[in-house]
Design an enzyme around this catalytic site. Structure first.
Site, PDB file in Angstrom:
ATOM      1  N   SER A  48       0.831  -1.198   0.000  1.00 38.06           N
ATOM      2  CA  SER A  48       0.000   0.000   0.000  1.00 38.06           C
ATOM      3  C   SER A  48       0.872   1.256   0.000  1.00 38.06           C
ATOM      4  O   SER A  48       1.612   1.481  -0.950  1.00 38.06           O
ATOM      5  CB  SER A  48      -0.960  -0.044   1.197  1.00 38.06           C
ATOM      6  OG  SER A  48      -2.022   0.863   1.036  1.00 38.06           O
ATOM      7  N   ASP A 197      -5.734  -3.833  -1.790  1.00 33.51           N
ATOM      8  CA  ASP A 197      -4.663  -3.468  -0.850  1.00 33.51           C
ATOM      9  C   ASP A 197      -4.130  -4.694  -0.095  1.00 33.51           C
ATOM     10  O   ASP A 197      -4.876  -5.383   0.597  1.00 33.51           O
ATOM     11  CB  ASP A 197      -5.237  -2.462   0.138  1.00 33.51           C
ATOM     12  CG  ASP A 197      -4.187  -1.777   0.986  1.00 33.51           C
ATOM     13  OD1 ASP A 197      -3.166  -2.404   1.308  1.00 33.51           O
ATOM     14  OD2 ASP A 197      -4.404  -0.606   1.350  1.00 33.51           O
TER      15      ASP A 197
END
Length: 309
Positions: A48, A197
């Site tokens: 991320s 993510d």
């Protein structure tokens, strides 16, 4: 007689806008205390916001240049634009559709519950611009062992894009997938699978480098804390829903890494860090304060970690 150089990995965890600022400060501390350039890591793993920084390092951008970007003094066109294009404090209203019923039906864990979140409408073009502008004419970064971790949105499996076992992806696809916060940004389709993510499954995925047999791994994880830190008001939600879970996954992952014989240097967020950051890790109004505080706090943390290691 030649002396074998120590092999070293760098693992950068998730953390949104404020976690990225904290991690940049930690990178500067690690660089200075070890007299080592993080771009020289044998493997760079990012999740991320960590994938965002891993993309920069893997593309040859120095820690000083990334720090200048955070300070708003960068003259690098791609970095200056990237800071200006940050997504803001709150997501746009998502679509009226569940992200992944298949994932949600697999259990009651945090990663499974993420499947119930609606499909986000966030525009990931800012990440595409960063990846492509830093790597003109290339499908991947110049550092060959740069891994960006995403999560298969149907199975919950982690995939380190850029590793030998991962499906082929461009650096833009991998970065957008690793940053694909459920409910905020839409999943990214790669090789027929949807990815979101990687932090949904693990805040840093440090255990993925265990098979490499590295001498040392540095883990920078702003969304985890070595001790469970209580909170008040909205802070309680951040602790209970996110931080405690992510801290537990990091504890598990680094334990597996240490069992492989690798020396670990783990730096994560302290109570004073969290006081400055607040409960919303995307609150860009706190970014400079987070950076300035972390430039001091992470240096102390790195010094202590090196003594302990």
């Amino acid at each position: 007689m030649s002396i074998r150089q120590r092999s070293r990995g760098l693992v950068l965890g998730c953390g949104g806008t404020l976690g990225a600022a904290w991690t940049v400060a930690a990178l500067a501390a690690v660089r200075d205390e070890l007299a080592w350039d993080p771009r020289e890591a044998d493997v760079i793993v990012g999740t991320s916001a960590g994938a965002e920084l891993a993309t920069m390092l893997g593309s040859g951008v120095s820690v000083d240049e990334i720090l200048e970007m955070q300070l708003g003094t960068s003259t690098h066109p791609a970095l200056a634009q990237h800071l200006a294009d940050a997504p803001g404090r709150f997501p746009p209203i998502p679509r009226l559709s569940i992200g992944s019923l298949r994932l949600a039906s697999r259990g009651l864990g945090v990663r499974n519950v993420a499947g119930l979140l609606p499909v986000g409408r966030g525009d990931a073009a800012w990440l595409d611009r960063l990846a492509t502008q830093l790597n003109p004419g290339r499908s991947w970064v110049s550092h060959p062992a740069t891994w960006l971790v995403g999560m298969d949105y149907d199975t919950g499996d982690r995939v380190p894009f850029g590793s030998p076992t991962a499906p082929a992806a461009t650096i833009s696809e991998a970065l957008r997938a690793s940053w694909g916060v459920p409910g905020w940004f839409p999943p990214v389709e790669i090789a027929g699978h949807r990815y979101v993510d990687g932090g949904t499954a693990s805040t840093a995925s440090a255990d993925l480098v265990a098979p490499l047999g590295l001498d040392e791994v540095i883990v920078l994880a702003p969304m985890a804390s070595s001790t469970r830190i209580p909170g008040r008001g909205l802070d309680v939600l951040e602790r209970v829903i996110l931080r405690n879970h992510m801290s537990a996954t990091l504890d598990r992952d680094v334990a597996l890494l240490e069992q492989s014989g690798t020396r670990l240097i783990r730096i994560d967020a302290t109570a004073t860090d969290l006081t400055v950051m607040g409960p919303n890790f995307m609150d860009d109004r706190r970014r400079l304060a987070t950076l300035e505080h972390a430039l001091r706090s992470t240096r102390t943390a790195v010094e202590k970690a090196l003594v302990a290691a």
